[in-house]
Design an enzyme around this catalytic site. Structure first.
Site: not given
Length: 495
Positions: A194, A247, A269, A303, A399
């Site tokens: 997806k 996220s 992750e 990331c 972040e």
């Protein structure tokens, strides 16, 4: 400005009425509702995608389930490796096409799409292909006592878990999607992907290339849509593992739901507020080009990229002056212009998020350089350095996932470690120094899944990657992925 000419094949692919890729073919969508894909540099619609219904997701999962049991799990490991290598060959043949699809939907600089996204996709696929014939168990001698002369032996074997749900983010959709494809197919699993609703086209195209590579129908499926589509996918009882990159809040929710779904395997992750520590002995003229490239690659939408610069007090003023001068030389422009050094953010919601943080920084007079959005068309933001007075500043904690970096001074090693670890995240960190002894002493004290010395951000398939604390569960690459995609079965024999 001279922009790259869009290939006819790319124009034709974008013009399609895209559905989903299920059981080896593109199927029309069941509903007429569409999602517009926006070029972030021009804000123009370049294509549309479908929103998968629960029925369509179930068809995709069923296709993967049938392909697992009747084709792929029984395919000899050597043949799995051959087909993954053939897919890598086809990605290489269609490299420019895939790179342009990525650039047009993510705002990624065309040279970055070519030389990082597509090039590394090929490297990773070939790396995973090499593991297909190297997945093995162990033999062992039990200590069960013999009563009547009988003997015992035991061994372990690794078996693929089954259908994998791969949920892919928008920043490097092709490459990260292939991390999940490579891990699943190498171990004998099948997969339903997806992609993000912002960047879907490259994975739809890749699924077509997989059939051309000889990978059986149903082994790779792609369903498109928003978060609800991913929810349908991970809640399917036929899905035995969820691999998510994205996220922290979404990852935590997925992990919690996976545990409720009869302990579905999950690897996460997630994000980070990554640290780069510039020690007192660092030669700034030597390290700045490498450090800034690693920080602002893809406009900081990586990331692993650093968002917090910890600079020794003796170097602080020199660092901010030289970093500012360097960032002011970045050439901002169209991502299709090979001369551009800095492009737009990838989508409007993310642009608004980063703008929110910049507004806060400007209100508090924290901007060292940059700090502005660019007026006009496209989601452009200046590369930005912010001064931070303390570790409780929200800009230090949260972040941003963009071209916004905090700069804070430190005096002692103890203060440095305390500030670096003052974070709920623990994905990556780096140390910039010529004092290797000091770097080696600092590395064990840093709470992060990866620590680099005199480099940052860039990954290699031979080196495991993943985070600690809220930055994730599990590891990608190396041989570490095998544990997450296989079940370890123990066999004991009395004879």
């Amino acid at each position: 400005m001279s922009e790259v000419q869009i290939l006819a094949s790319v124009q034709q692919f974008m013009a399609r009425q895209h559905g989903h890729f299920i059981d080896g073919q593109t199927i029309p969508a069941e509903t007429s509702e569409r999602i517009e894909l926006i070029n972030p540099a021009t804000e123009q619609v370049v294509s549309t995608i479908a929103i998968a219904t629960q029925n369509e997701v179930e068809k995709a999962v069923q296709s993967a389930y049938e392909a697992f049991h009747h084709a792929w799990a029984n395919t000899p490991p050597y043949e799995r490796g051959l087909k993954l290598n053939k897919l890598a060959d086809l990605v290489e043949q269609h490299a420019e096409e895939l790179a342009q699809l990525e650039t047009l939907t993510t705002g990624k600089l065309i040279n970055l799409a070519r030389h990082l996204e597509v090039a590394q996709t090929i490297v990773f696929l070939r790396y995973f292909a090499g593991w297909a014939t190297k997945i093995h168990g162990q033999t062992m001698q039990p200590s069960i006592p013999s009563m009547n002369g009988e003997k015992y032996t035991a061994y372990t074997l690794r078996q693929p878990v089954g259908v994998v749900a791969g949920i892919v983010p928008w920043n490097f959709s092709l490459m990260i999607g292939c991390w999940k494809i490579g891990s699943a197919l190498t171990t004998g699993c099948t997969i339903v992907l997806k992609p993000s609703e912002f960047t879907t086209l490259s994975l739809l195209r890749l699924a077509e290339l997989a059939i051309e590579a000889g990978i059986p129908a149903g082994v790779i499926n792609v369903v498109t849509g928003k978060g609800e589509t991913g929810q349908y996918l991970m809640n399917s009882p036929l899905v035995k593992k969820v691999s998510f990159t994205g996220s922290v809040p979404t990852g935590i929710a997925i992990g919690q739901q996976a545990m409720k779904n009869d302990l579905t395997r999950v690897s996460l992750e997630l994000g980070g507020k990554n640290a780069a520590a510039i020690l007192a002995d660092a030669n700034l003229d030597e390290i700045l080009p490498t450090l800034l490239q690693a920080t602002f690659v893809h406009q900081g939408q990586v990331c692993a990229a650093p968002e917090r610069f910890f600079v020794h007090q003796s170097k602080y003023d020199e660092f901010t002056q030289k970093a500012t001068a360097a960032l002011q030389q970045f050439t901002m422009g169209s991502p299709l212009d090979e001369a551009s050094m800095f492009g737009p953010l990838s989508n409007k919601p993310h642009f608004e998020k980063v703008k929110h943080y910049l507004d806060i920084a400007n209100q508090k007079d924290q901007v060292i350089c940059g700090g502005q959005t660019i007026q006009g068309t496209g989601y452009f933001v200046e590369p930005t350095l912010l001064k931070v007075q303390g570790t409780d500043d929200p800009l230090f904690i949260e972040e941003t996932f963009g071209p916004v970096v905090d700069v804070i001074a430190f005096e002692s090693d103890e203060e440095l470690i305390r500030m670096i670890n003052h974070s709920r995240f623990g994905l990556t960190a780096s140390i910039w120094s010529n004092d290797l002894a000091k770097a080696l002493r600092l590395i064990p004290q840093i709470e992060a899944g990866s620590v680099w010395v005199n480099m940052h951000t860039f990954l290699d398939p031979a080196v495991p990657f993943g985070g600690v604390k809220a930055s994730g569960l599990g590891r990608e690459f190396s041989d570490a992925f095998i544990d997450d995609y296989t079940e370890l079965k123990s066999v004991m024999i009395r004879y």
